[in-house]
Motif scaffolding. Sequence first.
Motif, PDB file in Angstrom:
ATOM      1  N   LYS A  49      -7.090 -10.315 -10.440  1.00  0.00           N
ATOM      2  CA  LYS A  49      -5.856 -10.538  -9.689  1.00  0.00           C
ATOM      3  C   LYS A  49      -5.127  -9.238  -9.352  1.00  0.00           C
ATOM      4  N   GLY A  50      -5.720  -8.123  -9.699  1.00  0.00           N
ATOM      5  CA  GLY A  50      -5.084  -6.844  -9.423  1.00  0.00           C
ATOM      6  C   GLY A  50      -5.077  -6.516  -7.946  1.00  0.00           C
ATOM      7  N   SER A  51      -4.006  -5.862  -7.484  1.00  0.00           N
ATOM      8  CA  SER A  51      -3.873  -5.534  -6.065  1.00  0.00           C
ATOM      9  C   SER A  51      -3.984  -4.041  -5.783  1.00  0.00           C
ATOM     10  N   GLY A  52      -4.128  -3.216  -6.826  1.00  0.00           N
ATOM     11  CA  GLY A  52      -4.149  -1.772  -6.618  1.00  0.00           C
ATOM     12  C   GLY A  52      -5.322  -1.301  -5.782  1.00  0.00           C
ATOM     13  N   ARG A  53      -6.509  -1.841  -6.051  1.00  0.00           N
ATOM     14  CA  ARG A  53      -7.693  -1.428  -5.297  1.00  0.00           C
ATOM     15  C   ARG A  53      -7.599  -1.861  -3.831  1.00  0.00           C
ATOM     16  N   LEU A  54      -7.101  -3.072  -3.607  1.00  0.00           N
ATOM     17  CA  LEU A  54      -6.917  -3.565  -2.246  1.00  0.00           C
ATOM     18  C   LEU A  54      -5.945  -2.671  -1.487  1.00  0.00           C
ATOM     19  N   LEU A  55      -4.870  -2.276  -2.140  1.00  0.00           N
ATOM     20  CA  LEU A  55      -3.899  -1.358  -1.536  1.00  0.00           C
ATOM     21  C   LEU A  55      -4.569  -0.052  -1.143  1.00  0.00           C
ATOM     22  N   HIS A  56      -5.321   0.515  -2.058  1.00  0.00           N
ATOM     23  CA  HIS A  56      -5.979   1.799  -1.812  1.00  0.00           C
ATOM     24  C   HIS A  56      -6.928   1.734  -0.616  1.00  0.00           C
ATOM     25  N   LEU A  57      -7.700   0.673  -0.542  1.00  0.00           N
ATOM     26  CA  LEU A  57      -8.667   0.553   0.547  1.00  0.00           C
ATOM     27  C   LEU A  57      -7.989   0.375   1.900  1.00  0.00           C
ATOM     28  N   CYS A  58      -6.778  -0.151   1.900  1.00  0.00           N
ATOM     29  CA  CYS A  58      -6.071  -0.371   3.161  1.00  0.00           C
ATOM     30  C   CYS A  58      -5.320   0.864   3.652  1.00  0.00           C
ATOM     31  N   LEU A  59      -4.812   1.668   2.744  1.00  0.00           N
ATOM     32  CA  LEU A  59      -4.001   2.820   3.153  1.00  0.00           C
ATOM     33  C   LEU A  59      -4.872   3.972   3.599  1.00  0.00           C
ATOM     34  N   ARG A  60      -4.558   4.518   4.767  1.00  0.00           N
ATOM     35  CA  ARG A  60      -5.341   5.640   5.285  1.00  0.00           C
ATOM     36  C   ARG A  60      -5.174   6.873   4.404  1.00  0.00           C
ATOM     37  N   ARG A 155       9.428  -9.215 -15.895  1.00  0.00           N
ATOM     38  CA  ARG A 155      10.816  -9.090 -15.454  1.00  0.00           C
ATOM     39  C   ARG A 155      10.940  -9.663 -14.053  1.00  0.00           C
ATOM     40  N   ASP A 156      12.138 -10.168 -13.729  1.00  0.00           N
ATOM     41  CA  ASP A 156      12.350 -10.791 -12.430  1.00  0.00           C
ATOM     42  C   ASP A 156      12.230  -9.806 -11.277  1.00  0.00           C
ATOM     43  N   ASP A 157      12.517  -8.535 -11.544  1.00  0.00           N
ATOM     44  CA  ASP A 157      12.489  -7.556 -10.462  1.00  0.00           C
ATOM     45  C   ASP A 157      11.122  -6.895 -10.295  1.00  0.00           C
ATOM     46  N   GLN A 158      10.124  -7.378 -10.989  1.00  0.00           N
ATOM     47  CA  GLN A 158       8.799  -6.774 -10.893  1.00  0.00           C
ATOM     48  C   GLN A 158       8.050  -7.286  -9.675  1.00  0.00           C
ATOM     49  N   ARG A 159       7.227  -6.418  -9.109  1.00  0.00           N
ATOM     50  CA  ARG A 159       6.398  -6.752  -7.966  1.00  0.00           C
ATOM     51  C   ARG A 159       4.967  -6.302  -8.254  1.00  0.00           C
ATOM     52  N   SER A 160       4.030  -6.860  -7.533  1.00  0.00           N
ATOM     53  CA  SER A 160       2.665  -6.360  -7.649  1.00  0.00           C
ATOM     54  C   SER A 160       2.624  -4.926  -7.134  1.00  0.00           C
ATOM     55  N   THR A 161       1.560  -4.225  -7.467  1.00  0.00           N
ATOM     56  CA  THR A 161       1.418  -2.839  -7.009  1.00  0.00           C
ATOM     57  C   THR A 161       1.441  -2.766  -5.494  1.00  0.00           C
ATOM     58  N   LEU A 162       0.731  -3.675  -4.843  1.00  0.00           N
ATOM     59  CA  LEU A 162       0.703  -3.655  -3.375  1.00  0.00           C
ATOM     60  C   LEU A 162       2.073  -3.966  -2.796  1.00  0.00           C
ATOM     61  N   GLU A 163       2.747  -4.980  -3.334  1.00  0.00           N
ATOM     62  CA  GLU A 163       4.070  -5.338  -2.819  1.00  0.00           C
ATOM     63  C   GLU A 163       5.060  -4.184  -2.971  1.00  0.00           C
ATOM     64  N   ALA A 164       5.116  -3.615  -4.169  1.00  0.00           N
ATOM     65  CA  ALA A 164       6.076  -2.544  -4.431  1.00  0.00           C
ATOM     66  C   ALA A 164       5.822  -1.345  -3.532  1.00  0.00           C
ATOM     67  N   THR A 165       4.548  -1.012  -3.345  1.00  0.00           N
ATOM     68  CA  THR A 165       4.223   0.149  -2.516  1.00  0.00           C
ATOM     69  C   THR A 165       4.516  -0.127  -1.054  1.00  0.00           C
ATOM     70  N   ALA A 166       4.205  -1.320  -0.584  1.00  0.00           N
ATOM     71  CA  ALA A 166       4.514  -1.676   0.796  1.00  0.00           C
ATOM     72  C   ALA A 166       6.013  -1.603   1.047  1.00  0.00           C
ATOM     73  N   CYS A 167       6.814  -2.123   0.109  1.00  0.00           N
ATOM     74  CA  CYS A 167       8.269  -2.051   0.239  1.00  0.00           C
ATOM     75  C   CYS A 167       8.746  -0.599   0.256  1.00  0.00           C
ATOM     76  N   ALA A 168       8.175   0.219  -0.622  1.00  0.00           N
ATOM     77  CA  ALA A 168       8.588   1.623  -0.705  1.00  0.00           C
ATOM     78  C   ALA A 168       8.250   2.372   0.574  1.00  0.00           C
ATOM     79  N   LEU A 169       7.054   2.148   1.099  1.00  0.00           N
ATOM     80  CA  LEU A 169       6.650   2.843   2.325  1.00  0.00           C
ATOM     81  C   LEU A 169       7.511   2.423   3.517  1.00  0.00           C
TER      82      LEU A 169
END
Length: 234
Positions: A49-60, A155-169
């Motif tokens: 269920k991890g999203s970190g690898r999916l994030l990495h493969l999508c980001l140029r 915690r309620d304010d936690q997001r998946s790695t992909l979600e948090a990074t997408a929001c940050a970018l």
Amino acid sequence: MNTLPASSRPYCPHCLRPASACICHCVVEVDNRVDVLILQHPLEQHHAKGSGRLLHLCLRRSRLLVGDSFDLQELEAACGPMAGAWLLYPPTQPDAEGAATPAPVGALPQRLIVLDATWRKSRQLLRLNPWLLRLPRLELIEPPASRYGIRKAERDDQRSTLEATACALQQLDAGDTARYAPLWDVFDRFVELQRRARDHGMTARTAGAAFARHAAGDALAAPPARQAGAAKKA
């Protein structure tokens, strides 16, 4: 170092999933303006269920390194200077981890460092890598509700790695939601297929194959040039 699971089953060396459930052809290229360095805890490397690898493969512009302790000099030799880097992490109160320095408003980092780990393991990464504590921290401003209903958060304010990074970018890119919309689309489909797998008792292998068929049917396949590029990433 990215390693394949110890198994007799064939695995894709890029997405690290079983070959029959490879999702590389579903990856979409997202042209992020700020470089992203993902430091992945070893327990996340093969988490279904991890999203970190999916994030990495999508980001140029991204790099993914697996480990729990990263020597700063070795890291800079491999990835370049960490001067000007920011850490994507919530602010903390003065405690054993130390007080966080907020990222300056209106500026941009040379690189955004993301910890791909559970909340508990992310704190472990901070303890094992004290140089991270010296980095300015980027806090998400009014992020949307998490779509990551397939994995329990501490915690309620936690997001998946992909979600948090997408929001940050998006936040760093002056709210450019259109640029990162494809990333959210892929994530939504990934979550939906994982939810169906859970509800119907499907195996991870079957769920992965279903995700690939579903994504391909929705015309989310990456262009051929991206496949070669993704294969070269660390």
